[in-house]
Design an enzyme around this catalytic site. Structure first.
Site, mmCIF file in Angstrom:
data_model
loop_
_atom_site.group_PDB
_atom_site.id
_atom_site.type_symbol
_atom_site.label_atom_id
_atom_site.label_comp_id
_atom_site.label_asym_id
_atom_site.label_seq_id
_atom_site.Cartn_x
_atom_site.Cartn_y
_atom_site.Cartn_z
ATOM 1 N N GLY A 1 0.831 -1.216 0.000
ATOM 2 C CA GLY A 1 0.000 0.000 0.000
ATOM 3 C C GLY A 1 0.858 1.255 0.000
ATOM 4 N N LYS B 1 -4.072 -12.009 -2.808
ATOM 5 C CA LYS B 1 -3.728 -11.949 -4.257
ATOM 6 C C LYS B 1 -2.269 -11.554 -4.481
ATOM 7 C CE LYS B 1 -5.626 -7.210 -5.254
ATOM 8 N NZ LYS B 1 -4.625 -6.469 -4.604
ATOM 9 N N SER B 2 -1.639 -10.975 -3.454
ATOM 10 C CA SER B 2 -0.231 -10.551 -3.605
ATOM 11 C C SER B 2 0.745 -11.592 -3.060
ATOM 12 C CB SER B 2 -0.003 -9.224 -2.883
ATOM 13 O OG SER B 2 -0.799 -8.220 -3.449
ATOM 14 N N CYS C 1 -2.394 11.416 10.740
ATOM 15 C CA CYS C 1 -1.311 12.247 10.193
ATOM 16 C C CYS C 1 -1.463 13.719 10.561
ATOM 17 C CB CYS C 1 -1.224 12.092 8.679
ATOM 18 S SG CYS C 1 -2.794 12.055 7.848
ATOM 19 N N GLN D 1 -5.179 19.469 3.360
ATOM 20 C CA GLN D 1 -4.602 18.140 3.322
ATOM 21 C C GLN D 1 -4.425 17.573 1.923
ATOM 22 O OE1 GLN D 1 -6.803 17.168 7.536
ATOM 23 N NE2 GLN D 1 -6.009 15.388 6.461
ATOM 24 N N LYS E 1 -11.028 13.279 15.111
ATOM 25 C CA LYS E 1 -9.722 12.654 15.413
ATOM 26 C C LYS E 1 -8.743 13.708 15.920
ATOM 27 C CE LYS E 1 -9.888 8.978 11.884
ATOM 28 N NZ LYS E 1 -9.375 8.583 10.540
ATOM 29 N N ARG F 1 -9.637 19.052 2.158
ATOM 30 C CA ARG F 1 -8.818 18.370 1.155
ATOM 31 C C ARG F 1 -8.488 19.343 0.040
ATOM 32 N NH1 ARG F 1 -6.541 14.015 2.539
ATOM 33 N NH2 ARG F 1 -8.436 12.905 2.948
ATOM 34 N N HIS G 1 0.589 17.670 4.213
ATOM 35 C CA HIS G 1 -0.520 18.406 4.828
ATOM 36 C C HIS G 1 -0.004 19.735 5.386
ATOM 37 C CE1 HIS G 1 -2.851 14.907 4.257
ATOM 38 N NE2 HIS G 1 -2.934 14.443 5.504
ATOM 39 N N ASN H 1 2.678 13.907 5.025
ATOM 40 C CA ASN H 1 1.704 13.092 5.766
ATOM 41 C C ASN H 1 1.966 11.593 5.634
ATOM 42 O OD1 ASN H 1 0.683 14.009 3.028
ATOM 43 N ND2 ASN H 1 -0.610 12.232 3.362
HETATM 44 C C1 2RA Z 1 -6.401 11.814 5.365
HETATM 45 N N1 2RA Z 1 -5.649 11.902 7.682
HETATM 46 O O1 2RA Z 1 -5.598 12.720 5.131
HETATM 47 C C2 2RA Z 1 -6.447 11.151 6.730
HETATM 48 C C3 2RA Z 1 -6.054 9.712 6.659
HETATM 49 N N2 2RA Z 1 -4.752 9.525 6.164
HETATM 50 O O2 2RA Z 1 -7.204 11.370 4.528
#
Ligand code: 2RA
Length: 329
Positions: free
Chosen positions: A10, A37-38, A126, A153, A205, A227, A234, A307
């Site tokens: 990942g 699968k990996s 993060c 972020q 969080k 976002r 971030h 992040n």
């Molecule tokens: C985000 N902190 O940035 C959350 C999970 N990584 O989407």
């Protein structure tokens, strides 16, 4: 040290392997774990090939440490199985963070809470990690009363699908969507799911994890997490009200001498933290330090970090390094 990396293929798992190699973590055996699968595919580590194994196989191999970045449900199911064979799990998901029996750790802030008995350790979110690294030294000196944070972020926080959506939109290509709306040339005030109180899980969080990591429920925190279409890391605008007044030059010096922090704060020469400069770095970058002139004892600052590194992989590896250094594993 026998180390398992669960979620090795990942986005964060891949960075965990990179950070372990860069920091020359004392490893005698690497056990990469990924989905069925990996299994059997090879990953490279320090120039050697290592076969990906199943979770069951990894548990039977009894690693000393298991770094998890495989989602909450996988961690809830498998972390206890590793712990039962004596493995110390450091989990990057949110599964264990608010569990009263589990430690939530940012080494620069509260590594001292760790003991040999901690077999499942939670890696914080993060956006929380980078903020508390900067808050802690100031809290120790001036005692924080309240924090107001707005985040900006990176799409890498969502994962590969979000990065692909951004890149496809930039090229005008249709493709799978990670977000409900376009992210290119846009911002989404929506990270994770909305709660009944109107906040998102990401915002909750930041609020709850900050109190747990800093060990002080008196610190009031409110957050708006957003976002934005960037890749490197971030960014956070943080307003901090202290119980006590401060001298700005003394405050800057405290940050400059605090662990894990690089102060970039020279606006006369247009020097301030930016995601493109924080990308691939392990430090937390702090700048735009200035007094909030609207009320006493209050500071504005700007905090940027990668992040995927300090916000996830590096923080987890630093916890592992602490455990080894203190002979807690
Ligand atoms: C985000 N902190 O940035 C959350 C999970 N990584 O989407």
């Amino acid at each position: 040290m026998k180390v398992a990396v669960v979620g090795a293929t990942g986005l964060v798992g891949t960075v965990m392997l990179k950070v372990l190699e860069e920091r020359n973590f004392p490893m005698t055996e690497l056990i990469p774990v990924a989905s069925e699968k990996s299994v059997g595919k090879k990953i490279m580590y320090k120039g050697k090939e290592f076969p990906i194994v199943s979770m069951e196989t990894a548990i039977q191999l009894r690693p000393d440490i298991a770094l998890f970045s495989a989602g909450g449900s996988t961690s809830l199911e498998s972390a206890p199985k590793f712990a039962a064979v004596g493995t110390t799990v450091i989990d990057n998901s949110s599964a264990w963070r608010m569990d009263e029996t589990k430690k939530l750790v940012v080494p620069e802030v509260n590594a001292k809470v760790l003991t040999k008995e901690d077999k499942i350790i939670a890696n914080p979110n993060c956006s929380t990690i980078q903020m508390v690294v900067a808050l802690q030294p100031l809290h120790e000196k001036y005692k924080i009363k309240r924090v107001v944070v707005s985040t900006y972020q990176s799409v890498t926080g969502t994962g590969v699908k979000a990065v692909d959506q951004l890149m496809n939109e930039r090229k005008g290509i249709e493709g799978p969507k990670a977000y409900p709306y376009e992210i290119d040339l846009n911002v989404l005030p929506h990270i994770d799911v909305f709660q009944d109180n109107g906040y998102t899980k990401e915002e909750m969080k930041m609020i709850k994890e900050t109190n747990k990591i800093m060990g002080d429920d008196h610190i009031k925190v409110t957050a708006t997490t957003v976002r934005i279409p960037v890749m490197g890391g971030h960014s956070e605008s943080v307003n901090v009200e202290f119980e006590n007044d401060f001298d700005l030059s003394e405050l800057r010096s405290i940050l400059e001498n605090a662990p894990g922090i690089i102060v970039v704060d020279d606006v006369a020469n247009l020097k301030y933290p930016m995601p493109k400069d924080a990308h691939q770095r392990d430090e937390v970058f702090v700048g735009r330090l200035r007094r909030d002139e609207s009320q006493p004892n209050t500071l504005n600052m700007w905090i940027v970090a990668d992040n995927l590194r300090k916000g996830a992989a590096t923080n987890a590896v630093q916890i592992a390094e602490y455990l080894v250094e203190k002979a807690l594993v």
